[in-house]
Design an enzyme around this catalytic site. Structure first.
Site, PDB file in Angstrom:
ATOM      1  N   ASP A  28       1.561  -0.326   1.082  1.00 24.11           N
ATOM      2  CA  ASP A  28       2.601  -1.067   0.369  1.00 24.11           C
ATOM      3  C   ASP A  28       3.713  -0.125  -0.098  1.00 24.11           C
ATOM      4  OD1 ASP A  28       3.767  -3.344  -0.650  1.00 24.11           O
ATOM      5  OD2 ASP A  28       2.553  -3.385  -2.477  1.00 24.11           O
ATOM      6  N   ASN A  76       2.950 -12.730   4.579  1.00 18.04           N
ATOM      7  CA  ASN A  76       4.227 -12.048   4.841  1.00 18.04           C
ATOM      8  C   ASN A  76       5.187 -12.908   5.671  1.00 18.04           C
ATOM      9  OD1 ASN A  76       2.705  -8.736   4.978  1.00 18.04           O
ATOM     10  ND2 ASN A  76       3.761  -9.725   3.273  1.00 18.04           N
TER      11      ASN A  76
HETATM   12  C1  IPE Z   1       0.226  -6.530   1.124  1.00 18.78           C
HETATM   13  O1  IPE Z   1       1.469  -6.161   0.619  1.00 18.78           O
HETATM   14  C2  IPE Z   1       0.309  -6.748   2.597  1.00 18.78           C
HETATM   15  C3  IPE Z   1       0.532  -5.541   3.394  1.00 18.78           C
HETATM   16  C4  IPE Z   1       0.550  -4.322   2.953  1.00 18.78           C
HETATM   17  C5  IPE Z   1       0.682  -5.777   4.812  1.00 18.78           C
HETATM   18  P1  IPE Z   1       2.477  -7.237   0.029  1.00 18.78           P
HETATM   19  O2  IPE Z   1       3.670  -6.483  -0.434  1.00 18.78           O
HETATM   20  O3  IPE Z   1       2.711  -8.325   0.991  1.00 18.78           O
HETATM   21  O4  IPE Z   1       1.646  -7.826  -1.193  1.00 18.78           O
HETATM   22  P2  IPE Z   1       2.127  -8.539  -2.528  1.00 18.78           P
HETATM   23  O5  IPE Z   1       3.102  -9.613  -2.131  1.00 18.78           O
HETATM   24  O6  IPE Z   1       2.781  -7.479  -3.372  1.00 18.78           O
HETATM   25  O7  IPE Z   1       0.875  -9.050  -3.155  1.00 18.78           O
HETATM   26  C1  IPE Z   2       4.445  -3.073   2.863  1.00 21.32           C
HETATM   27  O1  IPE Z   2       5.644  -2.787   2.260  1.00 21.32           O
HETATM   28  C2  IPE Z   2       4.615  -3.536   4.284  1.00 21.32           C
HETATM   29  C3  IPE Z   2       4.440  -4.991   4.470  1.00 21.32           C
HETATM   30  C4  IPE Z   2       3.997  -5.810   3.557  1.00 21.32           C
HETATM   31  C5  IPE Z   2       4.789  -5.528   5.774  1.00 21.32           C
HETATM   32  P1  IPE Z   2       6.513  -3.902   1.536  1.00 21.32           P
HETATM   33  O2  IPE Z   2       7.501  -4.438   2.504  1.00 21.32           O
HETATM   34  O3  IPE Z   2       5.660  -4.912   0.867  1.00 21.32           O
HETATM   35  O4  IPE Z   2       7.263  -3.026   0.441  1.00 21.32           O
HETATM   36  P2  IPE Z   2       7.638  -3.454  -1.037  1.00 21.32           P
HETATM   37  O5  IPE Z   2       6.379  -3.894  -1.716  1.00 21.32           O
HETATM   38  O6  IPE Z   2       8.642  -4.570  -0.922  1.00 21.32           O
HETATM   39  O7  IPE Z   2       8.210  -2.225  -1.639  1.00 21.32           O
HETATM   40 MG    MG Z   3       4.877  -5.054  -0.998  1.00 22.17          MG
END
Ligand code: IPE
Ligand code: IPE
Ligand code: MG
Length: 249
Positions: A28, A76
């Site tokens: 993340d 996502n």
């Molecule tokens: C979890 O991260 C999913 C992945 C790392 C692929 P998210 O950024 O989607 O999770 P939330 O929305 O903060 O719970």
């Molecule tokens: C994790 O990074 C990757 C995916 C969930 C695809 P994020 O895109 O969730 O990054 P933040 O949480 O917005 O910083």
């Molecule tokens: Mg995230």
């Protein structure tokens, strides 16, 4: 990716013991990494993808047997279409560019998650990578893509019913076998980068007794040294699985 040693000999320091057999990572913080640099979010996803190579290499070197990475969740899909499509494109490119090298290095690539809804070229690339590398055993790399823990349980229950399994034969062991990760050990250690303290629908069944490690580092900056710190933290945990430590009064 060039892989050196499975013994940890790439480092002068002894590895912390016990080592987890199975490490799972919620990668993340790609978006925040990019925003902090004034870049579009997709730049963060590219940087995050580059980092997978580094962490995979370190995992092989440390002797981890199973590495599971959370790359795209079933939730996502709620992101703007440009970001979702950009992520699919990056994923397809990376798989095509890296498969031969992964195969040479003995990596077995598995996809955990649903293929339905993903673009055909991405599904093809995933299929080619998983087929080519299926017999490799240096490390098992589970790529959780279009993955949700609840969807995984729904899919397992559907398959159990379709297979005509009688109610009395449904056990915890049977459910585990019907999950995408069937036949693999549960994760011992779950790492989450970027500071959140939640599972976000990741391995909800398999994580029942995993140890957690959370760091504020954004995924693109999570390197070999921080992986080692996570392994050190794991080595210092006392896993009890509901019991009591031997020697306790
Ligand atoms: C979890 O991260 C999913 C992945 C790392 C692929 P998210 O950024 O989607 O999770 P939330 O929305 O903060 O719970
Ligand atoms: C994790 O990074 C990757 C995916 C969930 C695809 P994020 O895109 O969730 O990054 P933040 O949480 O917005 O910083
Ligand atoms: Mg995230």
């Amino acid at each position: 990716m060039t892989v050196h040693s499975t013994s940890g000999a790439g480092s002068t320091e002894a590895l912390p013991r016990p080592l987890p057999r199975h490490v799972a990572i919620i990668m993340d913080g790609n978006g925040r990494w990019a925003t902090a640099r004034g870049l579009p979010r997709l730049h963060g996803h590219r940087a995050g993808t580059d980092n997978v190579r580094e962490v995979l290499k370190a995992s092989v070197e440390f002797g981890i047997e199973y590495l599971t990475i959370y790359a795209f969740s079933t939730e996502n899909w709620t992101r703007p279409a440009d970001e979702v499509n950009g992520l699919f494109q990056i994923m397809a490119e990376v798989i095509r560019d890296e498969t031969a090298e992964l195969h040479r290095n003995g990596v077995c690539v598995r996809h955990i998650g649903r293929s339905e809804g993903l673009p055909a070229d991405l599904v093809r690339a995933i299929h080619e990578a998983t087929t080519l590398t299926k017999d490799n055993r240096r490390i098992i790399l589970n790529v959780a893509f279009n993955y949700g823990g609840r969807a995984e349980l729904v899919d397992a229950v559907r398959r159990i019913i379709r297979d005509g399994i009688p109610a009395e034969a449904v056990t915890e062991e049977l459910i585990s076998r019907y999950l995408y990760t069937g036949g693999q050990p549960d994760p011992d250690l779950i790492i989450r980068t970027a500071g959140e303290m939640r599972l976000s629908n990741f391995l909800i069944w398999q994580a029942a007794y995993a140890e957690y490690y959370s760091t504020s580092t954004y995924w693109p900056d999570f390197g070999r040294d921080e992986l080692r710190r996570a392994l050190e933290a794991y080595a210092n945990r006392q896993r009890k699985f509901g019991g009591i430590l031997s020697g306790s009064c």
